[in-house]
Design an enzyme around this catalytic site. Structure first.
Site, PDB file in Angstrom:
ATOM      1  N   CYS A 136       0.837  -1.202   0.000  1.00  0.00           N
ATOM      2  CA  CYS A 136       0.000   0.000   0.000  1.00  0.00           C
ATOM      3  C   CYS A 136       0.869   1.248   0.000  1.00  0.00           C
ATOM      4  O   CYS A 136       1.427   1.636   1.038  1.00  0.00           O
ATOM      5  CB  CYS A 136      -0.911  -0.012   1.226  1.00  0.00           C
ATOM      6  SG  CYS A 136      -1.921   1.474   1.380  1.00  0.00           S
ATOM      7  N   CYS A 139      -0.342   4.160   2.133  1.00  0.00           N
ATOM      8  CA  CYS A 139      -0.038   4.007   3.564  1.00  0.00           C
ATOM      9  C   CYS A 139       1.445   4.277   3.855  1.00  0.00           C
ATOM     10  O   CYS A 139       1.776   4.929   4.838  1.00  0.00           O
ATOM     11  CB  CYS A 139      -0.347   2.588   4.050  1.00  0.00           C
ATOM     12  SG  CYS A 139      -1.878   1.899   3.437  1.00  0.00           S
ATOM     13  N   ASP A 140       2.329   3.744   3.036  1.00  0.00           N
ATOM     14  CA  ASP A 140       3.740   3.665   3.421  1.00  0.00           C
ATOM     15  C   ASP A 140       4.708   4.589   2.682  1.00  0.00           C
ATOM     16  O   ASP A 140       5.883   4.663   3.052  1.00  0.00           O
ATOM     17  CB  ASP A 140       4.226   2.213   3.270  1.00  0.00           C
ATOM     18  CG  ASP A 140       3.488   1.271   4.215  1.00  0.00           C
ATOM     19  OD1 ASP A 140       2.996   1.750   5.249  1.00  0.00           O
ATOM     20  OD2 ASP A 140       3.390   0.069   3.912  1.00  0.00           O
TER      21      ASP A 140
END
Ligand code: NAP
Length: 310
Positions: A136, A139-140
């Site tokens: 993701c 997200c990261d």
């Protein structure tokens, strides 16, 4: 064997299911949340979460799952840890059979079984998940400021997320197993015009290696040539698989590889059955959406139950 009945059964305790549980408990609906493992779903695999509103300093996926569950328990969330092996939606009430043979029935059912990222299945992938292997970019990506990352895949997710990653990483190498991308043309054009993205064509990642985290990838091209690429991280964006193995897919009119279509209120093709979170057929799969859909599903189910009883 005795069948235990509830007005509402929620299947799956990821963010959608836990949010549904919170709303069901607060609405004093006779409910049961069934989950086969620990509560949290995919967020248990997420090292750190910075994009869930209300947590300005971020928190671990484990912590968020714990907080979601604790919040629902404060209002009387009723849960059962068990493996559902079959679901019958043809009869009223709907029935669920567990692995131990016991049976539960319900007037309304909310499917929150989620999805999982398709894995490459190469050495190092599981070992380094959360330590340089990510599924993701939304997200990261911020963890890779001024670093070199690889993206695997050639679809919209991979190519769009590669572009997103260039806001943080100094270099993004997109590795694709063919010589042409699958992504929409305009998405491709933007990626080709982005000088922070370079491409490795006709190649597969065969291993992910490092000491404490990801340091390099082993690659093999379609001619059999082997090479090594030094990277700080790898984003594997090769599609998402629905957790639908126990769902009656034909009845639910599953589409796009087995995801469940719903209307805006989370109603599926079967009256009294709702779907929330990543199992729904949709484009955006974020924790905040899943939580919102869990709430919508309960409020819609409550309306359905009120109509049944009036
Ligand atoms: P996808 O379109 O199915 O693409 C998956 C990509 O991964 C393909 O390029 C495929 O290669 C590659 N791949 C699959 N298995 C692989 C393996 N084992 N090793 C290496 N490569 C592998 O998946 P997605 O990009 O996640 O998109 C899913 C759906 O959401 C699509 O319908 C997409 O259009 C949609 N989506 C839309 C948007 C948007 O509209 N903005 C954004 C994201 C996603 P091949 O090409 O060789 O098959």
């Amino acid at each position: 064997m005795k069948t235990t009945h509830h007005d509402l059964i929620i299947l799956g305790a990821g963010p959608a299911g836990l949010s549904a549980g919170l709303y069901a408990a607060r609405a004093r609906i006779d409910h049961l949340l069934i989950e086969k493992g620990a509560a949290g779903g995919q967020i248990l695999l997420t090292d750190w979460i910075d994009n869930y509103p209300g947590f300005p300093d971020g928190l671990s996926g484990f912590e968020l799952a714990e907080k979601m569950e604790a919040q629902a328990r404060r209002f009387g969330l009723n849960t059962l840890t068990a493996n559902v092996i079959s679901i019958n939606l043809l009869q009223t009430p709907k029935t669920l059979t567990l692995e131990d043979g016991s049976e539960f029935s319900c007037n309304t059912l909310i499917l929150c079984t989620g999805a999982r990222a398709r894995r490459l299945g190469v050495p190092g992938e599981i070992e380094f998940t959360g330590k340089g292997v990510s599924y993701c970019a939304t997200c990261d990506a911020p963890f890779y400021r001024d670093m070199h990352v690889a993206v695997v895949g050639g679809g919209n997710s991979a190519v769009q997320e590669a572009a997103h990653l260039t806001k943080f990483a100094s270099r993004v190498t997109l590795i694709h197993r063919r010589d042409a991308l699958r992504a929409t043309k305009i998405v491709q054009e933007r990626a080709f015009a982005n000088d922070r993205i370079d491409f490795i064509w006709n190649s597969q990642v065969t291993a992910i290696e490092g000491e404490k985290g990801v340091e390099r990838l082993r690659l093999r091209d379609t001619a059999g040539q082997e090479s090594t690429l030094a990277v700080d991280g790898i984003f594997i964006l090769i599609g998402v698989l629905p957790n639908n193995e126990i769902l009656p897919l034909q009845l639910l009119k599953a589409e796009d590889g087995g995801f469940i279509p719903t209307d805006n209120e989370t109603c599926t093709a079967v009256p009294g059955v709702f779907a929330a979170g990543d199992i729904r057929n949709k484009r955006v799969r974020q924790i905040v959406n899943a939580a919102g859909e869990g709430a919508t599903a309960v409020l819609t189910a409550e309306h359905y139950l009120n109509n049944l009883n009036s």
